[in-house]
Design a protein around this motif. Structure first.
Motif, PDB file in Angstrom:
ATOM      1  N   ARG A  90      -7.310   9.374   2.308  1.00 57.80           N
ATOM      2  CA  ARG A  90      -6.807  10.583   2.978  1.00 57.80           C
ATOM      3  C   ARG A  90      -7.825  11.109   3.999  1.00 57.80           C
ATOM      4  O   ARG A  90      -7.460  11.502   5.107  1.00 57.80           O
ATOM      5  N   LEU A  91      -9.092  11.124   3.615  1.00 58.26           N
ATOM      6  CA  LEU A  91     -10.140  11.596   4.522  1.00 58.26           C
ATOM      7  C   LEU A  91     -10.217  10.721   5.770  1.00 58.26           C
ATOM      8  O   LEU A  91     -10.284  11.213   6.896  1.00 58.26           O
ATOM      9  N   VAL A  92     -10.195   9.402   5.556  1.00 56.96           N
ATOM     10  CA  VAL A  92     -10.279   8.490   6.705  1.00 56.96           C
ATOM     11  C   VAL A  92      -9.029   8.642   7.577  1.00 56.96           C
ATOM     12  O   VAL A  92      -9.127   8.671   8.811  1.00 56.96           O
ATOM     13  N   GLY A  93      -7.861   8.789   6.946  1.00 58.72           N
ATOM     14  CA  GLY A  93      -6.621   8.967   7.703  1.00 58.72           C
ATOM     15  C   GLY A  93      -6.697  10.190   8.601  1.00 58.72           C
ATOM     16  O   GLY A  93      -6.241  10.174   9.751  1.00 58.72           O
ATOM     17  N   LEU A 107     -11.910   2.729  15.844  1.00 59.46           N
ATOM     18  CA  LEU A 107     -12.858   3.444  14.981  1.00 59.46           C
ATOM     19  C   LEU A 107     -13.804   2.425  14.349  1.00 59.46           C
ATOM     20  O   LEU A 107     -13.367   1.424  13.785  1.00 59.46           O
ATOM     21  N   ASN A 108     -15.087   2.691  14.487  1.00 58.71           N
ATOM     22  CA  ASN A 108     -16.126   1.797  13.956  1.00 58.71           C
ATOM     23  C   ASN A 108     -16.901   2.482  12.831  1.00 58.71           C
ATOM     24  O   ASN A 108     -16.968   3.712  12.769  1.00 58.71           O
ATOM     25  N   HIS A 124      -9.264  -2.634   2.572  1.00 58.18           N
ATOM     26  CA  HIS A 124      -7.928  -2.191   2.133  1.00 58.18           C
ATOM     27  C   HIS A 124      -7.265  -1.338   3.226  1.00 58.18           C
ATOM     28  O   HIS A 124      -6.049  -1.366   3.398  1.00 58.18           O
ATOM     29  N   LEU A 125      -8.096  -0.593   3.960  1.00 56.25           N
ATOM     30  CA  LEU A 125      -7.551   0.276   5.022  1.00 56.25           C
ATOM     31  C   LEU A 125      -7.353  -0.481   6.341  1.00 56.25           C
ATOM     32  O   LEU A 125      -7.000   0.129   7.358  1.00 56.25           O
ATOM     33  N   GLY A 126      -7.624  -1.789   6.350  1.00 53.78           N
ATOM     34  CA  GLY A 126      -7.358  -2.578   7.560  1.00 53.78           C
ATOM     35  C   GLY A 126      -8.558  -2.804   8.457  1.00 53.78           C
ATOM     36  O   GLY A 126      -8.417  -3.324   9.561  1.00 53.78           O
ATOM     37  N   TYR A 127      -9.730  -2.411   8.003  1.00 48.39           N
ATOM     38  CA  TYR A 127     -10.945  -2.606   8.825  1.00 48.39           C
ATOM     39  C   TYR A 127     -11.444  -4.036   8.632  1.00 48.39           C
ATOM     40  O   TYR A 127     -11.437  -4.556   7.515  1.00 48.39           O
ATOM     41  N   VAL A 128     -11.860  -4.664   9.728  1.00 46.70           N
ATOM     42  CA  VAL A 128     -12.337  -6.043   9.656  1.00 46.70           C
ATOM     43  C   VAL A 128     -13.765  -6.134  10.177  1.00 46.70           C
ATOM     44  O   VAL A 128     -14.186  -5.364  11.046  1.00 46.70           O
ATOM     45  N   GLU A 129     -14.488  -7.117   9.622  1.00 49.50           N
ATOM     46  CA  GLU A 129     -15.899  -7.267   9.959  1.00 49.50           C
ATOM     47  C   GLU A 129     -16.062  -7.921  11.331  1.00 49.50           C
ATOM     48  O   GLU A 129     -15.386  -8.892  11.658  1.00 49.50           O
ATOM     49  N   ASP A 130     -16.983  -7.374  12.131  1.00 50.68           N
ATOM     50  CA  ASP A 130     -17.343  -7.990  13.411  1.00 50.68           C
ATOM     51  C   ASP A 130     -18.675  -8.705  13.224  1.00 50.68           C
ATOM     52  O   ASP A 130     -19.524  -8.256  12.460  1.00 50.68           O
ATOM     53  N   ASP A 131     -18.853  -9.800  13.948  1.00 56.49           N
ATOM     54  CA  ASP A 131     -20.085 -10.583  13.812  1.00 56.49           C
ATOM     55  C   ASP A 131     -21.145  -9.998  14.743  1.00 56.49           C
ATOM     56  O   ASP A 131     -21.365 -10.496  15.843  1.00 56.49           O
TER      57      ASP A 131
END
Ligand SMILES: CC(C)(COP(=O)(O)OP(=O)(O)OC[C@H]1O[C@@H](n2cnc3c(N)ncnc32)[C@H](O)[C@@H]1OP(=O)(O)O)[C@@H](O)C(=O)NCCC(=O)NCCS
Length: 141
Positions: A90-93, A107-108, A124-131
């Protein structure tokens, strides 16, 4: 999670927020001072958020920031007694909605490798790791 509302941080929350961060296991940072927290809130109006329970206790935080191009989120924390109730999401949303409304497209965030719970949360919220390699240098002693 009834009775918990999200509102903007005010300087009067500083001590409660620091206590929450300690309870949540966030490593102390030299920018946890009253002065520094006020500066972040002043530069990022509407993005520095706290979650407050019905008794007025601060039980969650999310510090959003907008650098004019990208959004960032720092110091996401939920009190241990309220984990896995959806409050972090909820906070992140709320930060995402507020950044989107300002025209921000991405958003990073940074998360330490030895924090698998947080990594699972962000994924879980859809964030993916960048190299990328994260580099930094203190400009003051
Ligand atoms: C990371 C943190 C903010 C998550 O807050 P939360 O309120 O417990 O998270 P939510 O309840 O919104 O979780 C949403 C989903 O994320 C995933 N998730 C959350 N915590 C998880 C964990 N410990 N392990 C695996 N997946 C997790 C789950 O899919 C969860 O949904 P589910 O409970 O229905 O399975 C909280 O664990 C915390 O304060 N940790 C300590 C501070 C910290 O590490 N902050 C992040 C710094 S980058």
């Amino acid at each position: 999670m009834t009775g918990i509302h999200i509102r903007e941080f005010t300087l009067a929350d500083t001590d409660s927020v620091r206590s929450l961060w300690a309870a949540a296991g966030l490593k102390p940072s030299r920018s946890d001072t009253y002065e520094a927290m006020g500066k972040v809130a002043t530069r990022n109006p509407g993005l520095v958020l706290v979650a407050e329970d019905a008794e007025g206790r601060i039980v969650g935080t999310a510090t959003g920031a907008d650098d004019g191009r990208r959004g960032w989120v720092y110091r996401l924390a939920v009190h241990p007694a309220l984990r896995r109730t959806g409050l972090g999401q909820r906070l992140v949303g709320e930060v995402e909605d507020r950044l989107r409304a300002r025209g921000c497209e991405k958003l990073n965030l940074l998360v330490e490798r030895d924090n698998p719970d947080a990594i699972a949360f962000w994924q879980h919220l859809g964030y993916v790791e960048d190299d990328v390699v994260f580099l930094g240098k203190w400009l003051t002693p």
